[in-house]
Design an enzyme around this catalytic site. Structure first.
Site, PDB file in Angstrom:
ATOM      1  N   SER A   1     -47.309 -72.417  79.357  1.00 40.58           N
ATOM      2  CA  SER A   1     -46.422 -73.126  80.271  1.00 40.58           C
ATOM      3  C   SER A   1     -46.814 -74.580  80.468  1.00 40.58           C
ATOM      4  CB  SER A   1     -46.431 -72.430  81.634  1.00 40.58           C
ATOM      5  OG  SER A   1     -47.696 -72.557  82.252  1.00 40.58           O
TER       6      SER A   1
ATOM      7  N   THR B   1     -46.251 -73.516  85.441  1.00 38.91           N
ATOM      8  CA  THR B   1     -46.582 -74.935  85.487  1.00 38.91           C
ATOM      9  C   THR B   1     -47.922 -74.985  86.170  1.00 38.91           C
ATOM     10  OG1 THR B   1     -44.284 -75.661  85.668  1.00 38.91           O
ATOM     11  CG2 THR B   1     -45.882 -77.052  86.762  1.00 38.91           C
TER      12      THR B   1
ATOM     13  N   THR C   1     -46.480 -79.623  82.988  1.00 38.76           N
ATOM     14  CA  THR C   1     -45.707 -78.452  82.536  1.00 38.76           C
ATOM     15  C   THR C   1     -45.065 -78.685  81.174  1.00 38.76           C
ATOM     16  OG1 THR C   1     -43.975 -76.888  83.237  1.00 38.76           O
ATOM     17  CG2 THR C   1     -43.499 -79.207  83.559  1.00 38.76           C
TER      18      THR C   1
ATOM     19  N   ARG D   1     -34.121 -82.261  78.929  1.00 37.19           N
ATOM     20  CA  ARG D   1     -34.057 -81.804  80.328  1.00 37.19           C
ATOM     21  C   ARG D   1     -35.370 -82.101  81.058  1.00 37.19           C
ATOM     22  NH1 ARG D   1     -37.474 -78.023  83.275  1.00 37.19           N
ATOM     23  NH2 ARG D   1     -36.268 -77.116  84.953  1.00 37.19           N
TER      24      ARG D   1
ATOM     25  N   GLY E   1     -37.436 -81.239  84.584  1.00 35.70           N
ATOM     26  CA  GLY E   1     -37.453 -80.369  85.759  1.00 35.70           C
ATOM     27  C   GLY E   1     -37.966 -81.136  86.959  1.00 35.70           C
ATOM     28  N   ASP E   2     -38.483 -80.410  87.930  1.00 33.06           N
ATOM     29  CA  ASP E   2     -38.995 -81.037  89.152  1.00 33.06           C
ATOM     30  C   ASP E   2     -40.375 -81.676  88.948  1.00 33.06           C
ATOM     31  OD1 ASP E   2     -39.994 -78.418  88.705  1.00 33.06           O
ATOM     32  OD2 ASP E   2     -40.719 -78.319  90.772  1.00 33.06           O
TER      33      ASP E   2
ATOM     34  N   THR F   1     -44.047 -74.955  91.584  1.00 31.91           N
ATOM     35  CA  THR F   1     -43.758 -74.338  90.293  1.00 31.91           C
ATOM     36  C   THR F   1     -42.543 -73.434  90.502  1.00 31.91           C
ATOM     37  OG1 THR F   1     -45.206 -72.436  90.690  1.00 31.91           O
ATOM     38  CG2 THR F   1     -46.188 -74.317  89.574  1.00 31.91           C
ATOM     39  N   GLY F   2     -41.904 -73.082  89.396  1.00 32.73           N
ATOM     40  CA  GLY F   2     -40.715 -72.248  89.511  1.00 32.73           C
ATOM     41  C   GLY F   2     -39.495 -72.990  89.014  1.00 32.73           C
TER      42      GLY F   2
HETATM   43  N1  ASP Z   1     -40.943 -76.132  87.535  1.00 32.76           N
HETATM   44  C1  ASP Z   1     -40.980 -76.147  86.119  1.00 32.76           C
HETATM   45  C2  ASP Z   1     -39.703 -76.735  85.600  1.00 32.76           C
HETATM   46  O1  ASP Z   1     -38.667 -76.499  86.174  1.00 32.76           O
HETATM   47  C3  ASP Z   1     -41.170 -74.839  85.457  1.00 32.76           C
HETATM   48  C4  ASP Z   1     -41.981 -73.835  86.208  1.00 32.76           C
HETATM   49  O2  ASP Z   1     -42.784 -74.167  87.042  1.00 32.76           O
HETATM   50  O3  ASP Z   1     -41.821 -72.649  85.962  1.00 32.76           O
HETATM   51  O4  ASP Z   1     -39.749 -77.370  84.577  1.00 32.76           O
END
Ligand code: ASP
Length: 304
Positions: free
Chosen positions: A45, A165, A183, A193, A195-196, A216-217
């Site tokens: 990850s 992450t 991440t 793309r 992410g956050d 994370t998430g």
């Molecule tokens: N937050 C991360 C993202 O959206 C991925 C993760 O933490 O699972 O890229």
């Protein structure tokens, strides 16, 4: 002095604490903690061996924030560099910018002499190719997301370890707080793309006066609710750490997202108290103070 991290930070937390013990800053400790995770071939990850995007390329995101000055640096969708957290720090320190992405971020890394590396491992490639059988239970939002991305990629989706992450927060001898996130993002993500994780306020926020938080998430949810910043804002408004986490997690209920999945936050208040939250039961986080022989793993606050 303390370091708090998501539980996949186990491979780096001792090094991060050692950095603080030797007089390093919170920023030094965050980078020292995250780099071993970025190099860990078993962690699909983050960094090297991260799962690739829709077209089989590993694109990495990372950010770092200095709670003393609110300075921040981030890179997004960067390919071929193992340590995006170190590059994010250089963005913060050397450019009049916060976030650079893609070809620009790769150019910057090259100019600074960061070594290039092929990050796609055979194992990650095999997972990307996908298997027809689902071997791991995942929530309905993740199944939906994987089906959608598999449809776009014309691949069979494998929900095994689709995401995670790494988060690190450190507080140094001077009481300065820094927060870092790194991440490979959501597997099978659309190329480009973000992410956050590289977005300050969404996946990462630190302010010495109140505390810090990292996520994370499913990044799209944290971006839409400004989750990391919300935790810090709730602390500013006088909530305790647990209440601030609960409130930020509850804010996510309003985010209508067909692909909703796991959401997790780690946090530290200005006095160095660690805590974390998750919408999944039995999730854990780790922390280690400078006077501890090893890290301690604790259960996160469960906020469904
Ligand atoms: N937050 C991360 C993202 O959206 C991925 C993760 O933490 O699972 O890229």
């Amino acid at each position: 002095m303390i370091v708090v991290a998501s539980s996949n930070g186990k491979v780096g937390i001792r090094q991060a604490v050692e950095t603080l013990r030797r007089g390093g800053s919170a920023l030094d400790a965050v980078v020292a903690g995250i780099e071993p995770v970025e190099s860990n071939p078993e962690d699909h990850s983050v960094g090297y061996s991260g799962l690739p995007n829709l077209i089989g390329e590993v694109e990495l995101d990372a950010s770092i924030m200095d709670g003393r000055t609110l300075a921040a640096g981030a890179v997004g969708a960067i390919r071929g560099y193992e340590h995006p957290i170190a590059i994010a720090r250089r963005v913060m320190e050397e450019l009049p910018h916060v976030l650079i992405v893609g070809a620009g971020a790769e150019r910057f890394a090259r100019e600074l002499g960061f070594p290039q590396r092929d990050l796609l491992t055979p194992e990650a490639l095999a997972v990307w190719r996908g298997r027809l059988e689902r071997t791991v239970e995942v929530d309905p939002g993740t199944v939906k997301y994987l089906d959608r991305m598999a449809g776009l990629a014309k691949l069979a989706a494998d929900p095994e370890r689709p995401n995670e992450t790494v988060n690190f927060i450190a507080r140094d001898r001077e009481g300065n707080i820094a927060c870092g996130v790194s991440t490979s993002g959501w597997s099978w993500k659309y190329p480009g793309r973000l992410g956050d994780s590289p977005i300050i306020a969404a996946g990462n926020y630190a302010d010495n006066r109140y505390g810090a938080a990292a996520c994370t998430g499913r990044g799209e949810m944290a971006m839409r609710a400004a989750t990391a910043h919300s935790v810090v804002l709730y602390l500013k408004m006088g909530l305790g750490l647990e209440a601030a986490l609960r409130e930020a997690m509850t804010d996510l209920h309003a985010v209508d997202d067909a692909y909703a999945g796991g959401m997790n936050i780690v946090a530290l208040d200005r006095d160095g108290m660690p805590h974390a939250a998750s919408n999944r039961p039995d999730a854990t986080f780790i922390f280690m103070r400078d006077d501890m022989a090893d890290y301690e793993e604790r259960e996160r606050l469960y906020v469904p």
